[in-house]
Design a protein around this motif. Structure first.
Motif, PDB file in Angstrom:
ATOM      1  N   ASN A   1       0.797  -1.233   0.000  1.00 39.51           N
ATOM      2  CA  ASN A   1       0.000   0.000   0.000  1.00 39.51           C
ATOM      3  C   ASN A   1       0.827   1.280   0.000  1.00 39.51           C
ATOM      4  OD1 ASN A   1      -2.571  -1.276  -0.027  1.00 39.51           O
ATOM      5  ND2 ASN A   1      -2.371  -1.703   2.154  1.00 39.51           N
ATOM      6  N   GLU A   2       2.148   1.171  -0.113  1.00 39.55           N
ATOM      7  CA  GLU A   2       2.999   2.357  -0.231  1.00 39.55           C
ATOM      8  C   GLU A   2       3.399   2.550  -1.692  1.00 39.55           C
ATOM      9  OE1 GLU A   2       6.354   2.187   2.363  1.00 39.55           O
ATOM     10  OE2 GLU A   2       5.144   2.166   4.206  1.00 39.55           O
ATOM     11  N   TYR A   3       3.561   3.816  -2.087  1.00 34.25           N
ATOM     12  CA  TYR A   3       3.941   4.120  -3.472  1.00 34.25           C
ATOM     13  C   TYR A   3       5.270   3.460  -3.816  1.00 34.25           C
ATOM     14  CZ  TYR A   3       5.535   6.612  -7.594  1.00 34.25           C
ATOM     15  OH  TYR A   3       6.007   6.896  -8.841  1.00 34.25           O
ATOM     16  N   TYR A   4       5.332   2.811  -4.988  1.00 29.69           N
ATOM     17  CA  TYR A   4       6.538   2.071  -5.368  1.00 29.69           C
ATOM     18  C   TYR A   4       7.076   2.470  -6.741  1.00 29.69           C
ATOM     19  CZ  TYR A   4       9.700  -1.969  -5.511  1.00 29.69           C
ATOM     20  OH  TYR A   4      10.807  -2.783  -5.560  1.00 29.69           O
ATOM     21  N   GLY A   5       6.167   2.798  -7.672  1.00 29.45           N
ATOM     22  CA  GLY A   5       6.647   3.153  -9.008  1.00 29.45           C
ATOM     23  C   GLY A   5       5.510   3.312 -10.000  1.00 29.45           C
ATOM     24  N   PHE A   6       5.867   3.307 -11.279  1.00 31.24           N
ATOM     25  CA  PHE A   6       4.891   3.575 -12.333  1.00 31.24           C
ATOM     26  C   PHE A   6       5.253   2.782 -13.576  1.00 31.24           C
ATOM     27  CE2 PHE A   6       3.580   6.135 -16.047  1.00 31.24           C
ATOM     28  CZ  PHE A   6       2.210   6.219 -15.797  1.00 31.24           C
ATOM     29  N   ILE A   7       4.237   2.201 -14.231  1.00 32.36           N
ATOM     30  CA  ILE A   7       4.427   1.520 -15.524  1.00 32.36           C
ATOM     31  C   ILE A   7       3.631   2.283 -16.571  1.00 32.36           C
ATOM     32  CG2 ILE A   7       4.226  -0.629 -16.817  1.00 32.36           C
ATOM     33  CD1 ILE A   7       4.116  -2.150 -14.206  1.00 32.36           C
ATOM     34  N   ASP A   8       4.321   2.838 -17.564  1.00 30.36           N
ATOM     35  CA  ASP A   8       3.615   3.636 -18.566  1.00 30.36           C
ATOM     36  C   ASP A   8       2.951   2.745 -19.620  1.00 30.36           C
ATOM     37  OD1 ASP A   8       5.547   2.853 -20.407  1.00 30.36           O
ATOM     38  OD2 ASP A   8       6.710   4.688 -20.215  1.00 30.36           O
ATOM     39  N   THR A   9       2.177   3.359 -20.481  1.00 23.77           N
ATOM     40  CA  THR A   9       1.388   2.625 -21.470  1.00 23.77           C
ATOM     41  C   THR A   9       2.258   1.769 -22.383  1.00 23.77           C
ATOM     42  OG1 THR A   9      -0.307   4.342 -21.456  1.00 23.77           O
ATOM     43  CG2 THR A   9      -0.284   2.878 -23.342  1.00 23.77           C
ATOM     44  N   ASN A  10       3.387   2.310 -22.850  1.00 23.68           N
ATOM     45  CA  ASN A  10       4.258   1.549 -23.749  1.00 23.68           C
ATOM     46  C   ASN A  10       4.753   0.264 -23.102  1.00 23.68           C
ATOM     47  OD1 ASN A  10       4.050   3.316 -25.894  1.00 23.68           O
ATOM     48  ND2 ASN A  10       5.824   4.537 -25.270  1.00 23.68           N
ATOM     49  N   ASN A  11       5.156   0.364 -21.837  1.00 22.42           N
ATOM     50  CA  ASN A  11       5.654  -0.824 -21.151  1.00 22.42           C
ATOM     51  C   ASN A  11       4.534  -1.799 -20.804  1.00 22.42           C
ATOM     52  OD1 ASN A  11       8.597  -0.643 -20.848  1.00 22.42           O
ATOM     53  ND2 ASN A  11       8.127   1.295 -19.844  1.00 22.42           N
ATOM     54  N   LEU A  12       3.324  -1.282 -20.586  1.00 20.88           N
ATOM     55  CA  LEU A  12       2.177  -2.161 -20.377  1.00 20.88           C
ATOM     56  C   LEU A  12       1.876  -2.957 -21.649  1.00 20.88           C
ATOM     57  CD1 LEU A  12      -0.215   0.130 -18.313  1.00 20.88           C
ATOM     58  CD2 LEU A  12       0.702  -2.065 -17.561  1.00 20.88           C
ATOM     59  N   LEU A  13       2.003  -2.292 -22.797  1.00 24.81           N
ATOM     60  CA  LEU A  13       1.801  -2.977 -24.077  1.00 24.81           C
ATOM     61  C   LEU A  13       2.852  -4.072 -24.281  1.00 24.81           C
ATOM     62  CD1 LEU A  13       0.918   0.042 -26.394  1.00 24.81           C
ATOM     63  CD2 LEU A  13      -0.626  -1.774 -25.635  1.00 24.81           C
ATOM     64  N   LYS A  14       4.095  -3.792 -23.866  1.00 24.45           N
ATOM     65  CA  LYS A  14       5.149  -4.810 -23.952  1.00 24.45           C
ATOM     66  C   LYS A  14       4.830  -5.995 -23.041  1.00 24.45           C
ATOM     67  CE  LYS A  14       8.949  -1.651 -25.059  1.00 24.45           C
ATOM     68  NZ  LYS A  14      10.206  -1.028 -24.556  1.00 24.45           N
ATOM     69  N   LEU A  15       4.368  -5.677 -21.819  1.00 26.33           N
ATOM     70  CA  LEU A  15       3.970  -6.739 -20.886  1.00 26.33           C
ATOM     71  C   LEU A  15       2.883  -7.612 -21.489  1.00 26.33           C
ATOM     72  CD1 LEU A  15       3.758  -5.142 -17.299  1.00 26.33           C
ATOM     73  CD2 LEU A  15       5.191  -7.044 -18.009  1.00 26.33           C
ATOM     74  N   SER A  16       1.893  -6.956 -22.092  1.00 25.89           N
ATOM     75  CA  SER A  16       0.778  -7.670 -22.707  1.00 25.89           C
ATOM     76  C   SER A  16       1.266  -8.556 -23.852  1.00 25.89           C
ATOM     77  CB  SER A  16      -0.257  -6.671 -23.227  1.00 25.89           C
ATOM     78  OG  SER A  16      -1.331  -7.330 -23.838  1.00 25.89           O
TER      79      SER A  16
END
Length: 301
Positions: free
Chosen positions: A97-112
């Protein structure tokens, strides 16, 4: 303060937003540069931001966020992003529940993309259902579950499949396997929190999260009944009317075998689960299910 935000974007010119956390490091929102740009570049913007006597809190410019825990599966994170109605710049990540980071749209598309490749590699070529790697991952995640959720896993195994294959041939055998896969998809895919897999041959698997045993029993019995009825269409008229076929058993002796149906072993995994006894319980359930006209259920504690 607003002054901090102005300076942040000035120093980090490539960033277009900044996450906002409270004193407990909990993510509470995000401020986008576009929302304060007009004020920051105005003649008196910085002066206003420095003036503590003016009521101009950062909450006025703060937006809600899409967030996910770092321990969540890739599938769950992608689902959250896909279903989000608001800004889709990416997904904020938290850890405990603590802030850790961010995944942007481009990297989400790569994950997908890589996730889809992984799924395709492990799909059964006949039924296009997830194979053993994904089934094992699903089971491992159940035993790692710390939320005390209730799970039921089901193993399906055709009864008297070998005699059917020997009599009607492998092509008809594949039709029977595909028929059962389609029944699973039709009956389960529209329901929430259910995973379907194909172990191989005439062995199938499904996992149900947060269902009662009574609900599982009803769902699985219905699948058995549908398959038994549909599978009769794979036989010729004479065998269908007789209700059996004649074929050699494993010892080479010719005898009667019932028409195809499927055995189902349901394992309820409680919060007091111990994986050491899983295989033993599973093997016992499978053996019992083979000799039962209804799904057999056991509990792993």
């Amino acid at each position: 303060t607003l002054e901090d935000i102005f300076l942040y974007f000035k120093v980090n010119s490539s960033n277009h937003f900044v996450p906002i956390i409270d004193s407990y490091n909990t993510l509470v929102g995000v401020i986008y540069e576009k929302d304060i740009k007009k004020l920051s570049y105005s003649q008196y913007g910085m002066s206003l931001a420095k003036n503590i006597n003016i009521d101009n809190p950062i909450q006025k410019y703060m937006k809600s966020t899409i967030s996910a825990e770092i321990s969540w599966s890739v599938d769950k994170i992608l689902d959250i992003y896909t279903l989000a109605q608001k800004d889709k710049t990416g997904v904020f990540i938290t850890k405990d529940n603590e802030y850790y980071g961010f995944i942007d749209t481009n990297n989400l598309l790569k994950l997908s993309y890589f996730r889809n490749l992984e799924i395709a590699r492990d799909q059964n070529p006949l039924t296009k259902l997830p194979g053993n790697n994904q089934i094992e991952k699903y089971i491992d995640n159940i035993f790692k579950n710390e939320e005390n959720k209730k799970y039921h896993i089901v193993y399906f195994d055709f009864n008297d499949f070998k005699p059917f294959n020997d009599t009607y041939g492998f092509r008809q055998g594949d039709r029977a396997i595909n028929m059962f896969a389609q029944i699973l998809k039709k009956e389960l895919s529209s329901k929430e929190n259910i995973f379907i897999g194909h172990i191989g041959g005439d062995d199938f698997f499904c996992g149900l999260e947060e269902y009662s045993f009574e609900e599982c029993f009803k769902i699985i019995k219905n699948i058995r009944d549908i398959f038994k009825l549909d599978a009769s269409s794979l036989y010729n008229k004479e065998d269908r009317e007789n209700g059996y076929i004649k074929s050699k058993d494993r010892f080479g002796i010719k005898r009667e075998f019932k028409l195809l149906d499927v055995a189902a072993a349901i394992i309820e995994i409680s919060s007091l689960k111990d994986k050491r006894y899983f295989d033993e319980i599973l093997n016992g359930a499978k053996k019992s299910a083979k000799n039962s006209d209804i799904p057999i259920g056991l509990t792993l504690r």
